[in-house]
Scaffold this active site. Structure first.
Site, short mmCIF file in Angstrom:
data_model
loop_
_atom_site.label_atom_id
_atom_site.label_comp_id
_atom_site.label_asym_id
_atom_site.label_seq_id
_atom_site.Cartn_x
_atom_site.Cartn_y
_atom_site.Cartn_z
N ARG A 174 -43.51 8.07 -12.92
CA ARG A 174 -42.67 8.42 -11.79
C ARG A 174 -42.92 7.57 -10.56
NH1 ARG A 174 -39.96 12.87 -13.36
NH2 ARG A 174 -41.04 14.27 -14.77
N HIS A 207 -44.05 6.53 -24.31
CA HIS A 207 -42.76 6.87 -23.70
C HIS A 207 -42.63 6.10 -22.39
CE1 HIS A 207 -39.37 9.03 -22.08
NE2 HIS A 207 -39.29 9.80 -23.15
N TYR A 210 -39.52 7.21 -16.46
CA TYR A 210 -38.22 7.82 -16.17
C TYR A 210 -37.47 7.05 -15.09
CZ TYR A 210 -40.39 11.73 -18.58
OH TYR A 210 -41.01 12.52 -19.50
N HIS A 247 -35.66 5.44 -22.54
CA HIS A 247 -34.30 5.96 -22.38
C HIS A 247 -33.35 4.80 -22.11
CE1 HIS A 247 -35.74 10.23 -21.10
NE2 HIS A 247 -36.22 9.84 -22.26
N GLU A 282 -34.07 5.79 -27.28
CA GLU A 282 -34.03 7.21 -27.61
C GLU A 282 -32.61 7.77 -27.53
OE1 GLU A 282 -36.77 9.52 -25.29
OE2 GLU A 282 -36.02 11.43 -26.03
N ASP A 318 -34.04 11.96 -30.94
CA ASP A 318 -34.57 13.17 -30.33
C ASP A 318 -33.68 14.30 -30.81
OD1 ASP A 318 -34.78 15.40 -28.42
OD2 ASP A 318 -36.11 14.07 -27.31
N HIS A 321 -31.85 16.27 -28.12
CA HIS A 321 -30.81 15.49 -27.45
C HIS A 321 -29.58 15.31 -28.33
CE1 HIS A 321 -34.11 13.40 -24.81
NE2 HIS A 321 -34.03 14.70 -24.63
N HIS A 355 -38.32 12.40 -32.08
CA HIS A 355 -38.86 13.39 -31.15
C HIS A 355 -38.42 14.74 -31.69
CE1 HIS A 355 -39.25 10.64 -27.33
NE2 HIS A 355 -40.12 10.36 -28.27
N ASP A 368 -30.22 19.05 -21.57
CA ASP A 368 -31.47 18.61 -22.14
C ASP A 368 -32.58 19.62 -21.86
OD1 ASP A 368 -33.63 17.29 -23.02
OD2 ASP A 368 -33.47 15.58 -21.68
N HIS A 370 -35.62 21.46 -23.81
CA HIS A 370 -36.41 21.56 -25.04
C HIS A 370 -36.93 22.98 -25.26
CE1 HIS A 370 -37.40 17.00 -24.98
NE2 HIS A 370 -36.14 17.26 -24.72
N GLU A 400 -42.23 17.36 -28.10
CA GLU A 400 -42.15 17.36 -26.64
C GLU A 400 -41.74 18.77 -26.20
OE1 GLU A 400 -40.51 12.89 -25.69
OE2 GLU A 400 -39.10 14.37 -26.48
ZN LIG Z 1 -37.44 12.86 -26.33
ZN LIG Z 2 -37.50 10.79 -23.69
#
Ligand SMILES: [Zn+2]
Ligand SMILES: [Zn+2]
Length: 550
Positions: A174, A207, A210, A247, A282, A318, A321, A355, A368, A370, A400
């Site tokens: 981040r 991963h 973001y 991503h 992904e 994923d 997703h 994922h 999204d 999970h 995840e």
């Molecule tokens: Zn994922």
């Molecule tokens: Zn991801």
């Protein structure tokens, strides 16, 4: 990806706080108000306060941090760093002396202290492996674990939950500025993988950040994104990791085709600048202008990458997703059709990883969120399909899923540090944290105050035993007869656990669909009305003009 999350905080090589985690720094801040150099834990406190504020140097090892005599001013950044270092210390301390830990608790009075206490609790549970690893399986299941205080910690954290694969962040996900990978961290990572028998080349799937959007239109931002991306790929190569999940990004205000082209170009440059690592795109839930909801978008990206690089381009499915994007992974027939479509549109040779997440929201919701395995709209049957699919053998399968659980602690009002506890976990793994970026409907806890006032959320702690249990569950599905009473009862039990959650999200979904339809209808009516007005207006104007002319 999704809402809150995981246990790990990923600030491996960089002790500096990410925006979210900085909150917990605040909580740690009190700690250095009263540093005491005696017990191991005290010593670690002292260390915290002793870290020079300006230092950007990675401090992965407790022993790398030498206590200094001067005590600089408090800053959140520094504090956070210190907290991380402290917890690193605590790992070894705890392993040796469990009793000592308790003694310190009375010292912990403030909000900051809460964070500390949480860390201890976490650490205590982390000393002994929660389950043994299963050897000799065809499927390699693990989770996105914490790499806080050094990438090598991800290896230990995986052994702890009995995983045979893992994901991690290679640096803070981040923030843009991160210290370089330290040589000793690199060596320790390689050594831990070798000692604990993890194949870093095949079963480790870092991963990406973001923040990175390789489809970014703005030149300066695109450069920044590319540099961060390439840096991660280089870290992979230094660590002996051959797969790197990220991503695809978003088109923003631009057209999708132009975004795909920018992404393909950036990817091509990165491939040319590296030699062993495979960037893995992904699949996404297709929300807004996010790239990666439809399989055809991956086809279009790959088509713009020179063939010579194709052996080093990968896709990661994923499950949450793709389900949210509208694909049927639940029924055996739907799942087969999805794989067939994947093969026809992209080619299964590009599939490199999975994922594994259940979904709190219905198929096609483009949200999204999970859920724990078997409790969501995918259900256990979907994961039975996956665990028995020969195509996925030897690929990293990464959980995840949410692992936060409420902490019962009445010693202080829950409001103060709720967010810091959450923030600490958010720094980590599950895509719940990812949702901060990809799902505006599910903002990070921090932002949840906007709108109607929320009552204080319960304080939470990351509980990796959730992953240990899910790994056991998933592994048990290999070869299990889905018609057997054993499977049926497991399936029903988990479905029942998630029933309330699914009903809630189904309701939300239905309301949203209804609202959208109303809006569309209104817009249509408005459009028709304004068209009529426009025609009326133009004829009136014509009339006027005529009059004026005449
Ligand atoms: Zn994922
Ligand atoms: Zn991801």
């Amino acid at each position: 990806m999704s809402t809150h999350k995981s246990a790990s905080s990923a600030v491996p090589d960089s002790p500096l706080p990410s925006p979210k985690t900085s909150k917990c720094n605040a909580s740690a801040g009190d700690i250095d108000a009263a540093p005491q150099p005696n017990s191991p834990s005290r010593r670690s406190k002292r260390l915290k306060s002793d870290i020079p504020e300006a230092s950007n140097q990675p401090q992965a090892n407790g022993d790398a941090v030498e206590p200094k005599s001067e005590r600089p001013q408090t800053s959140r950044t520094r504090v956070k760093k210190e907290v991380e270092e402290e917890s690193e210390f605590l790992i070894s301390i705890k392993a040796k002396k469990n009793g000592a830990v308790k003694q310190e608790e009375p010292e912990v009075v403030t909000a900051k202290a809460t964070k500390k206490r949480k860390t201890k609790e976490e650490r205590e549970t982390e000393v002994m492996p929660l389950r043994p690893r299963t050897q000799g399986l065809r499927m390699f299941v693990g989770a996105h674990v914490s790499a806080a205080k050094g990438v090598f910690n991800a290896v230990n954290n995986t052994t702890h939950i009995g995983g045979n694969a893992f994901a991690l962040f290679l640096k803070s996900q981040r923030k843009w500025d991160n210290p370089p990978l330290q040589d000793d961290h690199r060596d320790q990572f390689r050594q831990s993988c070798s000692e604990q028998k993890y194949n870093a080349a095949k079963h480790v799937l870092p991963h990406g950040s973001y923040l990175v959007n390789l489809a970014q239109e703005d030149k300066a931002k695109a450069k920044q994104a590319y540099n961060s991306f390439l840096d991660d790929l280089q870290r992979c190569e230094a660590l002996g990791i051959n797969l790197y999940n990220f991503h695809p990004g978003s088109a923003g205000q631009t057209t999708l085709p132009s975004a795909l082209t920018r992404l393909a170009k950036a990817l091509t440059n990165a491939l040319a600048a590296t030699s062993t690592v495979t960037p893995v795109l992904e699949t996404m839930c297709g929300q807004g202008t996010t790239i990666g909801g439809s399989l055809t978008e991956f086809r279009d990206i790959i088509a713009q990458i020179p063939k010579e690089h194709h052996s080093r381009v990968g896709i990661c499915i994923d499950t949450c997703h793709s389900h949210a994007a509208g694909y049927d992974l639940v029924t055996p027939a739907g799942f087969k059709a999805f794989l067939k479509e994947f093969d026809e549109v992209i080619g299964l040779q590009f599939l490199r990883a999975l994922h594994l997440n259940d979904s709190k929201t219905p198929r096609g919701s483009h949200r999204d969120l999970h859920a724990n395995i078997g409790t969501g709209f995918l259900g256990l049957r979907a994961f039975h399909n996956i665990m028995n699919e020969p195509t996925f053998e030897d690929m990293p399968m990464i959980l995840e899923t949410p692992i936060d659980r409420p902490v019962s602690d009445t010693s202080k009002p829950p409001t103060t540090d709720t967010s810091s506890a959450t923030a600490a976990h958010e720094a980590c793994a599950s895509e719940d944290s990812e949702s901060d970026l990809s799902d505006p409907e599910q903002p990070p806890k921090k932002k949840q105050t906007k709108g109607k006032p929320k009552k204080p959320t319960a304080r939470v702690i990351a509980d990796p035993s959730v992953w240990a249990n899910e790994i056991s569950l998933l592994e048990s599905l290999i070869g299990m007869d889905p018609e057997s009473p054993e499977f049926r009862s497991l399936e029903a039990k988990l479905a029942d656990e998630g029933k309330e959650m699914r009903e809630k999200h189904q309701e939300q979904h239905d309301r949203k669909v209804e609202t959208e339809e109303k809006k569309k209808k209104k817009a249509l009516e408005k459009g028709q009305k304004s068209l009529v007005d426009m025609m009326k207006g133009s004829s009136a104007a014509k009339g006027k003009k005529k009059t004026a002319d005449s």
